[in-house]
Design an enzyme around this catalytic site. Sequence first.
Site: not given
Ligand code: FCB
Length: 435
Positions: A159, A342
Amino acid sequence: MKEVKLPKDFLLGSATAATQIEGGDMNSNWYYWSLKGRIANNESSIVATDHYNKVLEDIDLMKEMNHDIYRMSIEWSRIEPKEGILSKEGIRHYQREVKLLLDAGIKPLITLHHFSHPQWFEDMGQWTNKNSVKYFLRFVKVVVKALGPYVNEYCTINEPNVFLNDTFMDGKYPPGKNSDVLSYFKASRNLILAHLRSYKMIHRIRKEMGYTDTAVGFAMHLTHFELGVDTPLTRLSKNFIDYSFHTLFLKGMVDGHLSFPIGNCYPLGRGRFCDFIGINYYSRHFIYPSYNPVLLFGQVRVKGNLPSECLTDLGWEIYPEGLYKVTKKVYDKYHLPIYITENGIADADDRKRTRFIYDHIAQVKMLIDDGIDVRRYYHWSLLDNLEWNEGYSPRFGLVKVNYDTLDRTIRNSGRFYGDLCKNKEVNKEMIERYF
Ligand code: FCB
């Protein structure tokens, strides 16, 4: 409620990041950040979930939840605690961890930069330093050589957009700068270059070692933007924000194209610098008018007046359709394999997580049915963990962590997810049992 059947070769598992779970490291910038009292409730990364000492136990939990895959990060400060000095212990630790995963039949995907780095790198201005790419590459080389036979998949940067925003614009991550636009773009350029050069280098090193099955990508946070109010200014602002939060990084990291305001060139030539695109998706955001040029004339907010059942414990809107929208948009542009690297929810009492997973997996299924090449889903997260500056109160785990005893308990949603990983479907029996 309908059954959802995924392809039998679709892979499922979960994701974590070193700083958020490991504990014990005193050389990372997040440890120093804790010492400065910059984490909510004065919490610290020093113990986290003690995963560093509980690797075996945590792999057993993954096995119990039938994981095919696991995304984890390597803490740079454990490999290179002081500039130029390598730690054998750190290297051996990760070699052991990936071997244990493989023994358990779980394939690791390694993230090389997940929001944290050594304090010595922080002290030299981290990603704004003109030598930052060089330092990062030196670390990457060590890791890729050390993990040579065991790992063939890497995620270079996690990210870049959220990291830079929270570091240089919102003051939440070390060094806590606010509205420092110059540093934001300087560091953006270096992060993109770090990805491009790592992509080439990882392929080259592994080829020299005789491996040809290498896959390298990065994890991109994508949100779905909508207009909070429809005015010419908010429409313009939405374009600006979408460009600087999404497009700048996608163009840079996928095509190798540095574009305005960080350049207008292809520093490593034209080409493709990703073998897959990782998508981190959580929520959607609305753009309301602002006269602040630093904010690109828009305030980015969660939609107002949403009922609590639509919100996570962090106040993020639950909006599964957004996963379909952002993924389709990126796939239509780049036609590269997609991994959902994620997706998850802060939900301490576990009342919403099962449904959240079901609804997002249903969107994945729709994407696949529509010809989008989505191959994997990594749920965020395996365990409750340190949610960066927010501390330990947000609970993202499939597994609950008792922070007094460090005991782990698989949540009901974790059981559901385990059945989904095993069956590659949500069938009638699961619907009856879990809903
Ligand atoms: C993302 C991050 C991860 C975690 C989630 C909830 O932005 O990559 O590490 O904190 O959010």
